[in-house]
Design an enzyme around this catalytic site. Structure first.
Site, short mmCIF file in Angstrom:
data_model
loop_
_atom_site.label_atom_id
_atom_site.label_comp_id
_atom_site.label_asym_id
_atom_site.label_seq_id
_atom_site.Cartn_x
_atom_site.Cartn_y
_atom_site.Cartn_z
N GLU A 176 -12.24 8.32 -58.59
CA GLU A 176 -11.14 9.01 -59.00
C GLU A 176 -9.77 8.19 -58.86
O GLU A 176 -8.76 8.25 -58.99
CB GLU A 176 -10.77 10.65 -59.69
CG GLU A 176 -9.69 11.02 -60.32
CD GLU A 176 -9.18 12.43 -59.38
OE1 GLU A 176 -7.71 12.49 -59.06
OE2 GLU A 176 -10.00 13.61 -59.00
N HIS A 177 -9.54 8.57 -57.36
CA HIS A 177 -8.15 7.99 -56.81
C HIS A 177 -8.12 6.38 -56.83
O HIS A 177 -7.08 6.06 -56.98
CB HIS A 177 -8.43 8.60 -55.00
CG HIS A 177 -8.30 9.77 -54.89
ND1 HIS A 177 -6.46 10.04 -54.10
CD2 HIS A 177 -8.53 10.66 -54.89
CE1 HIS A 177 -6.58 11.42 -53.94
NE2 HIS A 177 -7.70 12.06 -54.53
N GLU B 293 -6.25 14.84 -48.40
CA GLU B 293 -6.21 16.29 -49.38
C GLU B 293 -7.52 17.33 -48.60
O GLU B 293 -7.35 18.59 -49.14
CB GLU B 293 -7.11 15.04 -50.02
CG GLU B 293 -6.82 16.37 -51.80
CD GLU B 293 -6.79 15.63 -53.13
OE1 GLU B 293 -7.30 16.47 -53.96
OE2 GLU B 293 -7.24 14.51 -53.50
N HIS C 17 -15.07 11.77 -56.27
CA HIS C 17 -13.32 12.53 -56.13
C HIS C 17 -12.74 11.09 -55.55
O HIS C 17 -11.69 10.36 -56.26
CB HIS C 17 -13.64 13.44 -55.64
CG HIS C 17 -11.64 13.95 -54.91
ND1 HIS C 17 -11.12 13.27 -53.41
CD2 HIS C 17 -11.32 14.09 -55.21
CE1 HIS C 17 -10.03 13.78 -54.16
NE2 HIS C 17 -10.15 14.42 -54.92
#
Length: 459
Positions: free
Chosen positions: A82-83, A159, A79
């Site tokens: 991904e950022h 997040e 994840h």
């Protein structure tokens, strides 16, 4: 109406070397709904679905990597990466990436799951070349600069904090841990504060190089697209990055993970001062390749998939014990989950849990009546079709199908398989799954006595 075909053409270079293999997987009428696949040298797959009647196109790249591929020390790396792929390449800064798509009124995003990651852009059909160039550049040329790794760490931690503030989300992560323990499937996709803080630039960069090889990637495009034009543009973008040098490389097939240990009879309670208690009661499900998934889909729809479902009627409509109540399934390469979620006042947890147990036991023993199954088949059929009404959904379907199953099913074929489910099929899968010892996850302000009663409830 679409039909299945496997016509393959191989184009060769002047030296006689095969450079691409193209198949028409599904043949639509007048080209509508035609699905084609090309395997480029280097093992990169390109799959498209043509819908000439629309003026939009969605372009995506699927990576065969998810949080399941992380070691404990790399928790959240997929994840995090991904950022970072949005933060810039040699050709574009982060602002260049976002402004390029914003300037044409498009939308761009990505998502990470336990077994795959997807990056996509939805644009007007005339702007598809731009979307292809931007997304391919991100996937092949990310700098993963140290300053970006440090800056984005704060965003990822925010997040995680945002998710932690929503117990309705957290309870599903808790249930995965209850079922799978401290295994890759049992850990959260986002990672934890500790693991994210421990991720260094070098660790993330090595993870990127290992898992974003073309053999692990699938390009998917849907809408008003021309397959060969998409293939040419994708190949040009990957060639510029020098990403297709291993001409003899073959694509990695669908994931065939080792069997994950699944447990029953476990209870995990997270004490929080919330207004509602959030409950997930469930048991092991089936792998996504299991042919019983069609029967399980019908069972899930009948049990908790809509306003006429058993759980919704018994818990909300008849007794008013919860606002949100539903059942769901999750299928992975080698295993799955079946769960029932409900949010209720803390003093009603026992009542809600008893109703859930009673309904699951009833269906496991006796199955469902014909009227329930007819409604469930109709609901599942309708939602399947209505869920494919935009190019984003079509891109998701063909990309995920290639990644997870290595085949494409037409909508007609999916509807046929749903309609073919019989009461005996549903009864058999219900007896097998719902008859197992359940596990339970709860978040809320429960007393010690309530917690003890919850352990007894799943004994």
């Amino acid at each position: 109406m679409t039909s299945r075909t496997h016509r393959t053409t191989a184009r060769t270079s002047s030296e006689g070397r095969a450079v691409a293999r193209t198949q028409t997987l599904l043949k639509g009428e007048n080209g509508i709904g035609t699905v084609r696949k090309t395997v480029l040298p280097g093992g990169l797959r390109v799959v498209t679905e043509t819908l000439p009647s629309v003026r939009s196109a969605t372009f995506g790249i699927w990576a065969n990597v998810g949080s399941r591929d992380e070691t404990p020390a790399l928790g959240g790396a997929t994840h995090y990466l991904e950022h970072l792929l949005f933060k810039g390449t040699e050709q574009r800064t982060a602002l260049d990436i976002s402004s390029a798509i914003d300037a044409v009124g498009g939308e761009m995003n990505a998502f990470t799951a336990k077994e795959y990651t997807c990056y996509y852009a939805r644009v007007l059909d005339t702007d598809l070349p731009l979307a292809i160039d931007v997304v391919c550049d991100m996937l092949t040329g990310s700098l993963i600069a140290p300053e970006d790794v440090d800056a984005e760490r704060g965003v990822v931690l925010e997040e995680i904090a945002m998710t932690e503030d929503d117990p309705g989300d957290v309870v599903h992560d808790l249930f995965a841990h209850t079922m799978f323990g401290d295994s890759p499937l049992g850990r959260p996709v986002l990672g934890t504060v500790d693991t994210v803080n421990g991720l260094t630039r070098d660790r993330v960069a090595r993870f990127y190089r290992k898992h974003y090889d073309p053999t692990h990637l699938i390009v998917a495009a849907a809408g008003n697209v021309d397959h060969q034009r998409v293939v040419r543009q994708v190949r040009a973008a990957f060639d510029r990055a020098g990403a297709l040098t291993r001409e003899d490389a073959e694509p990695v097939g669908p994931r065939r993970g080792a069997k994950t240990i699944r447990t029953g009879g476990r209870v995990e309670v997270l004490d929080r001062a919330t207004e509602q208690a959030h409950i997930v009661l469930g048991m092991p499900g089936i792998a996504r390749t299991d042919e019983r998934r069609w029967a399980l889909g019908v069972l899930n729809a009948a049990l908790g998939g809509g306003m006429s479902s058993r759980l919704f009627q018994e818990i909300r409509e008849k007794r008013g014990l919860a606002y949100s109540v539903y059942s769901y399934t999750s299928g992975f390469a080698d295993c799955g989950l079946f769960g029932v979620y409900a949010g209720c006042r803390p003093n009603q947890v026992g009542d809600v849990l008893k109703i859930c147990r009673d309904e699951l036991d009833q269906v496991a023993e006796h199955g469902m009546d014909d009227d329930e199954l007819r409604r469930a088949i109709g609901q599942l059929s309708g939602s399947t079709v209505l869920g494919l009404e935009d190019t984003g959904a079509l891109m998701n379907r063909i990309g995920k199908s290639e990644l997870c199953w290595g085949e494409q099913l037409s909508v007609d074929e999916m509807l046929r398989r749903i309609a073919a489910v019989t009461p005996d099929d549903v009864r058999a899968v219900a007896k097998d799954l719902l008859g197992r010892r359940p596990s339970l996850s709860v978040i809320g302000p429960l007393t010690d006595r309530q917690s003890a009663e919850l352990h007894e409830a799943v004994a």
